[in-house]
Scaffold this motif. Sequence first.
Motif, mmCIF file in Angstrom:
data_model
loop_
_atom_site.group_PDB
_atom_site.id
_atom_site.type_symbol
_atom_site.label_atom_id
_atom_site.label_comp_id
_atom_site.label_asym_id
_atom_site.label_seq_id
_atom_site.Cartn_x
_atom_site.Cartn_y
_atom_site.Cartn_z
ATOM 1 N N LYS A 4 16.031 -1.368 9.194
ATOM 2 C CA LYS A 4 14.992 -0.728 8.403
ATOM 3 C C LYS A 4 15.183 -1.053 6.930
ATOM 4 N N LYS A 5 14.074 -1.018 6.211
ATOM 5 C CA LYS A 5 14.118 -1.193 4.770
ATOM 6 C C LYS A 5 14.023 0.164 4.105
ATOM 7 N N LYS A 6 14.438 0.223 2.871
ATOM 8 C CA LYS A 6 14.260 1.444 2.098
ATOM 9 C C LYS A 6 12.776 1.628 1.813
ATOM 10 N N LEU A 7 12.373 2.841 1.535
ATOM 11 C CA LEU A 7 10.964 3.163 1.359
ATOM 12 C C LEU A 7 10.316 2.342 0.246
ATOM 13 N N ARG A 8 11.021 2.132 -0.851
ATOM 14 C CA ARG A 8 10.443 1.384 -1.974
ATOM 15 C C ARG A 8 10.332 -0.117 -1.688
ATOM 16 N N ASP A 9 11.089 -0.618 -0.727
ATOM 17 C CA ASP A 9 11.107 -2.055 -0.445
ATOM 18 C C ASP A 9 10.233 -2.457 0.733
ATOM 19 N N LYS A 10 9.599 -1.493 1.405
ATOM 20 C CA LYS A 10 8.827 -1.807 2.613
ATOM 21 C C LYS A 10 7.690 -2.765 2.307
ATOM 22 N N GLY A 11 7.571 -3.795 3.137
ATOM 23 C CA GLY A 11 6.480 -4.748 3.020
ATOM 24 C C GLY A 11 6.690 -5.817 1.970
ATOM 25 N N LYS A 12 7.690 -5.670 1.138
ATOM 26 C CA LYS A 12 7.912 -6.628 0.063
ATOM 27 C C LYS A 12 8.819 -7.762 0.549
ATOM 28 N N ILE A 13 8.491 -8.966 0.141
ATOM 29 C CA ILE A 13 9.313 -10.133 0.445
ATOM 30 C C ILE A 13 9.689 -10.778 -0.874
ATOM 31 N N GLU A 14 10.978 -10.988 -1.075
ATOM 32 C CA GLU A 14 11.427 -11.651 -2.302
ATOM 33 C C GLU A 14 11.193 -13.150 -2.154
ATOM 34 N N LEU A 15 10.313 -13.689 -2.982
ATOM 35 C CA LEU A 15 9.995 -15.107 -2.885
ATOM 36 C C LEU A 15 11.166 -15.993 -3.280
ATOM 37 N N SER A 16 12.024 -15.499 -4.160
ATOM 38 C CA SER A 16 13.181 -16.303 -4.557
ATOM 39 C C SER A 16 14.104 -16.526 -3.365
ATOM 40 N N LEU A 17 14.186 -15.570 -2.450
ATOM 41 C CA LEU A 17 14.995 -15.756 -1.246
ATOM 42 C C LEU A 17 14.338 -16.737 -0.284
ATOM 43 N N TYR A 18 13.018 -16.741 -0.260
ATOM 44 C CA TYR A 18 12.294 -17.620 0.660
ATOM 45 C C TYR A 18 12.443 -19.085 0.265
ATOM 46 N N PHE A 19 12.561 -19.348 -1.040
ATOM 47 C CA PHE A 19 12.634 -20.726 -1.523
ATOM 48 C C PHE A 19 14.046 -21.150 -1.925
ATOM 49 N N VAL A 30 24.159 -14.242 7.911
ATOM 50 C CA VAL A 30 22.820 -13.956 8.427
ATOM 51 C C VAL A 30 22.471 -12.524 8.052
ATOM 52 N N LYS A 31 21.386 -12.371 7.309
ATOM 53 C CA LYS A 31 20.891 -11.066 6.901
ATOM 54 C C LYS A 31 19.414 -11.030 7.262
ATOM 55 N N ILE A 32 19.082 -10.384 8.373
ATOM 56 C CA ILE A 32 17.723 -10.404 8.892
ATOM 57 C C ILE A 32 16.774 -9.671 7.946
ATOM 58 N N GLU A 33 15.659 -10.310 7.641
ATOM 59 C CA GLU A 33 14.588 -9.698 6.845
ATOM 60 C C GLU A 33 13.627 -9.027 7.822
ATOM 61 N N PRO A 34 13.647 -7.683 7.901
ATOM 62 C CA PRO A 34 12.885 -6.998 8.944
ATOM 63 C C PRO A 34 11.366 -7.028 8.775
ATOM 64 N N SER A 35 10.858 -7.364 7.591
ATOM 65 C CA SER A 35 9.413 -7.367 7.399
ATOM 66 C C SER A 35 8.757 -8.641 7.928
ATOM 67 N N LEU A 36 9.546 -9.608 8.384
ATOM 68 C CA LEU A 36 9.021 -10.835 8.967
ATOM 69 C C LEU A 36 9.362 -10.889 10.449
ATOM 70 N N ASN A 37 8.537 -11.611 11.204
ATOM 71 C CA ASN A 37 8.873 -11.839 12.604
ATOM 72 C C ASN A 37 9.982 -12.873 12.667
ATOM 73 N N PHE A 38 10.986 -12.616 13.459
ATOM 74 C CA PHE A 38 12.082 -13.555 13.579
ATOM 75 C C PHE A 38 12.323 -13.836 15.047
ATOM 76 N N SER A 39 12.856 -15.003 15.339
ATOM 77 C CA SER A 39 13.005 -15.408 16.728
ATOM 78 C C SER A 39 14.460 -15.706 17.077
ATOM 79 N N PHE A 40 15.380 -14.985 16.501
ATOM 80 C CA PHE A 40 16.770 -15.119 16.908
ATOM 81 C C PHE A 40 17.325 -13.725 17.173
#
Length: 83
Positions: A4-19, A30-40
């Motif tokens: 789970k994410k904290k209430l203030r972070d729900k739905g947010k994706i850090e773009l710097s982590l994505y790139f 490995v630190k799973i980002e719960p707001s995205l679908n993951f397949s592992f």
Amino acid sequence: MALKKKLRDKGKIELSLYFQEFKEGEKVAVKIEPSLNFSFPERMQGRTGSIKEKRGRAYIVKIKDQDKEKRFLIEPIHLKKIK
């Protein structure tokens, strides 16, 4: 093992982590980002491994699972660099 994410972070994706970029041989966790679908598997949460190669926008991460070495294709938003 609910991720789970904290209430203030729900739905947010850090773009710097994505790139973020990794080099071959770097150690990552490995630190799973719960707001995205993951397949592992969720059991990979918190595991450490090393970058084997880049494939598309994802990376092949070599993780030791008990006695066997396994390779997982993981997007960079789910990875964290270890010093």
